[in-house]
Every structure is written in structure tokens, then in C-alpha cells.
Design a protein around this motif. Structure first.
Motif, short mmCIF file in Angstrom:
data_model
loop_
_atom_site.label_atom_id
_atom_site.label_comp_id
_atom_site.label_asym_id
_atom_site.label_seq_id
_atom_site.Cartn_x
_atom_site.Cartn_y
_atom_site.Cartn_z
N ILE A 147 6.16 31.41 76.24
CA ILE A 147 5.84 32.08 74.98
C ILE A 147 7.06 32.01 74.08
N VAL A 148 6.87 31.36 72.94
CA VAL A 148 7.96 31.16 71.98
C VAL A 148 7.88 32.23 70.91
N LEU A 149 9.01 32.88 70.62
CA LEU A 149 9.10 33.81 69.51
C LEU A 149 9.81 33.09 68.37
N SER A 150 9.03 32.60 67.42
CA SER A 150 9.57 31.80 66.32
C SER A 150 9.67 32.67 65.08
N LYS A 151 10.91 32.93 64.65
CA LYS A 151 11.12 33.76 63.47
C LYS A 151 10.72 33.02 62.21
N HIS A 152 10.21 33.78 61.24
CA HIS A 152 9.94 33.18 59.93
C HIS A 152 11.25 32.77 59.28
N ASP A 153 11.22 31.64 58.61
CA ASP A 153 12.44 31.06 58.08
C ASP A 153 12.09 30.25 56.84
N ASN A 154 13.04 30.12 55.93
CA ASN A 154 12.80 29.35 54.71
C ASN A 154 13.30 27.92 54.82
N ALA A 155 13.63 27.48 56.02
CA ALA A 155 14.15 26.13 56.19
C ALA A 155 13.10 25.10 55.76
N VAL A 156 13.56 24.08 55.07
CA VAL A 156 12.68 22.99 54.64
C VAL A 156 12.88 21.81 55.58
N TRP A 157 11.78 21.39 56.20
CA TRP A 157 11.82 20.26 57.12
C TRP A 157 11.24 19.02 56.46
N PRO A 158 11.57 17.86 56.96
CA PRO A 158 10.93 16.65 56.41
C PRO A 158 9.42 16.71 56.62
N SER A 159 8.70 16.07 55.74
CA SER A 159 7.26 15.98 55.88
C SER A 159 6.90 14.95 56.95
N ILE A 160 5.63 14.91 57.28
CA ILE A 160 5.10 13.88 58.18
C ILE A 160 4.24 12.94 57.34
N HIS A 161 4.51 11.67 57.43
CA HIS A 161 3.84 10.68 56.59
C HIS A 161 2.97 9.77 57.44
N ASN A 162 1.70 9.73 57.13
CA ASN A 162 0.79 8.87 57.87
C ASN A 162 1.22 7.40 57.81
N SER A 163 1.93 7.03 56.76
CA SER A 163 2.39 5.65 56.64
C SER A 163 3.39 5.27 57.73
N HIS A 164 3.95 6.30 58.43
CA HIS A 164 4.90 6.05 59.50
C HIS A 164 4.25 6.06 60.89
N ASP A 165 2.93 6.22 60.95
CA ASP A 165 2.26 6.36 62.25
C ASP A 165 2.51 5.18 63.18
N SER A 166 2.68 3.99 62.64
CA SER A 166 2.89 2.82 63.49
C SER A 166 4.36 2.61 63.84
N GLU A 167 5.25 3.45 63.31
CA GLU A 167 6.66 3.35 63.64
C GLU A 167 6.88 3.78 65.09
N VAL A 216 8.73 23.56 68.82
CA VAL A 216 8.36 24.61 67.88
C VAL A 216 9.57 24.87 66.99
N THR A 217 9.37 24.89 65.68
CA THR A 217 10.50 25.12 64.79
C THR A 217 10.98 26.56 64.90
N GLY A 218 12.30 26.72 64.76
CA GLY A 218 12.91 28.04 64.78
C GLY A 218 13.67 28.28 63.49
N ALA A 219 14.48 29.33 63.47
CA ALA A 219 15.25 29.67 62.29
C ALA A 219 16.48 28.78 62.17
N ASP A 220 16.96 28.63 60.93
CA ASP A 220 18.20 27.89 60.66
C ASP A 220 18.16 26.46 61.19
N HIS A 221 17.06 25.79 60.96
CA HIS A 221 16.88 24.39 61.36
C HIS A 221 17.12 24.18 62.85
N SER A 222 16.63 25.12 63.64
CA SER A 222 16.65 24.95 65.09
C SER A 222 15.26 24.57 65.58
N VAL A 223 15.22 24.01 66.78
CA VAL A 223 13.95 23.61 67.38
C VAL A 223 13.91 24.15 68.81
N HIS A 224 12.82 24.81 69.16
CA HIS A 224 12.59 25.21 70.54
C HIS A 224 11.92 24.02 71.24
#
Length: 261
Positions: A130-150, A246-254
Motif C-alpha cells: 500500500i503506497v501513501l502518495s502525497k499530493h504534489d505540484n511536481a510536473v512530470w513529462p507527458s506520455i506520447h503515443n508517438s513513442h509507443d514503438s520506442e 507510483v509518483t511521489g512528492a518532490d519528483h520521487s517515484v515509489h
């Protein structure tokens, strides 16, 4: 193909009445994030915000939402004191719990709360993370369908099986700093790079862990986004187990690694 599921957010209200009382039959009692975030005892994983919960009721629920509710209550019973406010539940509907993503038939469920979100990830034996993911204003890169074959170059867990688990038996969780990669062109690239970094570090510390990569199409990364901004992804195709992020606060990843049963 990649799909993002946008979920509805709850309107901010006073803690303790975050969910409006619901008289219908599917009303359930759930913990509130802000009441548990500082009340829970030290976690039992390598990530201070991920709790591995043994559940002897693992096979008792056919409905993954009902299982998620039971797992959240088990979290508070195992890691919160009896008189803790973390065990002062509030009411919600089962509709507030989302279980849209599956890995090999196992659901990842989420419950959006007031200051953070609960993410419930079942493993393949008898427990859940069970992940406790705090709300955060960090901006992450988007996911682009054009990269699916990468190609995503990710660690092959079969070469670092015991190293990744590190005494966690069936699963283990890590908190990874991804701030250096927040400008990558696709969110999936961030996850692949941070996973490589984590396994490299483990391999440098352990003679029985070897860093080897495998290539996976970016389209194999299954991702979803909550209305709060929390994102989670899974990479199910590796040979010895599967990764959940799972994204976390301050550009961290669980980062969770679960072994295949």
C-alpha cells in the motif's frame, strides 16, 4: 496502446468528513490520508511510504474493490495504534475506489483522499503493498503515443532476483529520486532510467546481483493518472517478476518489485 484514465477528484472538505455519508448499500469505511500519513509506524519496506500488508483474507474477496477496503483497514490495524486517529474512519462509496489496471489478472486499486492517495498493489502470494502518495505540484513529462514503438531499456530482474527482494520475500519497495530526469521527453523514459539506476546501485553492493538490461517496447508500460495528479504505471513483461511505479512528492517515484508466483 497507452491509455490514461482520468478520475474524478473529491471536493476539499474538513478532515473527518472528506467523503459525504452515503446511505446506499455499498457504503464502506475507509481511512483518511491526512490522519494516517504521520500516525503510522515505520514501514516494513525499503520505502518509508510503502507498507507491505500480509492479508490472510487474500482469496476471500472476488471484488477487488472490497479487497482494497479490507487491505486499507488491515494497514491501520497492523501499523497504527489502537487509539490513533488513523483508525477513525470516514465513509465512502465503493465507487470511490478505482481498480482499472490489471497485471496478469491482479488489480491495482486507488483511493483518492484529502492530502494524498492510497494505491493498493496486490502481489501474487498473500500480501499487498500500500503506497501513501502525497499530493504534489511536481510536473512530470507527458506520455506520447508517438513513442509507443520506442524501446525501453530496463533491468532484467532475473539477474538480480534476491538483490531486488532484499529480504522482502515476495516483494520489495524503493523510493527513487527521479528529479534529474524530469525533463525527459516521455514519462516512461523517466521510469526506465530510474529503474536502471536502482538496480545498478543494488548490483554494486551485492555480489549475487548482476545488472543486465532487456528491451521492452514503450507501449508495454501500462499507466494511469488520478485527477489529483498521482500517476502509476506497471511493467508486467519482465521474466522474474513485475515492476509498479507510483509518483511521489518532490519528483520521487515509489518503485515496487513483485515476484511472479
Amino acid at each position: 496502446m497507452y491509455n490514461v484514465f482520468i478520475r474524478r477528484a473529491f471536493l476539499p472538505v474538513v478532515v473527518g468528513v472528506f467523503f459525504q455519508a452515503n446511505a446506499v448499500a455499498n457504503t464502506v469505511d475507509v481511512p483518511v490520508f491526512s490522519q494516517c500519513n504521520t500516525e503510522l509506524a515505520q514501514s516494513n519496506t525499503r520505502d518509508t511510504q510503502v507498507y507491505n500488508v500480509f492479508s490472510d483474507f487474500y482469496y476471500e474477496y472476488n471484488d477487488p474493490k472490497e479487497y482494497a477496503v479490507a487491505a486499507l483497514k488491515e494497514l491501520t490495524h497492523q501499523f497504527a495504534e489502537t487509539d490513533s486517529i488513523c483508525q477513525q474512519y470516514t465513509q465512502a462509496s465503493l465507487d470511490d475506489i478505482q481498480c482499472e489496471t490489471q497485471i496478469g489478472g491482479t488489480n491495482i486499486c486507488t483511493l483518492e483522499s484529502d492530502t494524498g492517495d492510497f494505491v493498493i498493489v496486490k502481489d501474487y502470494v498473500d500480501a499487498s503493498n500500500i503506497v501513501l502518495s502525497k499530493h504534489d505540484n511536481a510536473v512530470w513529462p507527458s506520455i506520447h503515443n508517438s513513442h509507443d514503438s520506442e524501446v525501453l531499456y530496463v533491468p532484467n530482474p532475473g539477474h538480480c532476483y534476491d538483490g531486488l527482494l532484499q529480504g522482502g520475500m515476495d516483494s520489495q519497495a524503493y523510493l527513487v529520486d527521479a528529479s534529474s530526469y524530469r525533463y525527459f521527453g516521455d514519462f516512461r523514459y523517466v521510469l526506465a532510467r530510474t529503474t536502471r539506476d536502482t538496480v545498478k546501485e543494488i548490483a554494486n553492493r551485492n555480489d549475487y546481483c548482476y545488472y543486465r538490461t532487456t528491451d521492452e517496447p514503450a507501449s508495454s508500460m501500462q499507466c494511469s493518472m488520478l485527477t489529483s495528479g498521482t500517476q502509476y504505471c506497471s511493467l508486467p513483461n519482465t521474466n522474474a517478476g513485475y515492476f509498479v511505479f507510483v509518483t511521489g512528492a518532490d519528483h520521487s517515484v515509489h518503485m515496487i518489485f513483485n515476484r511472479w508466483d
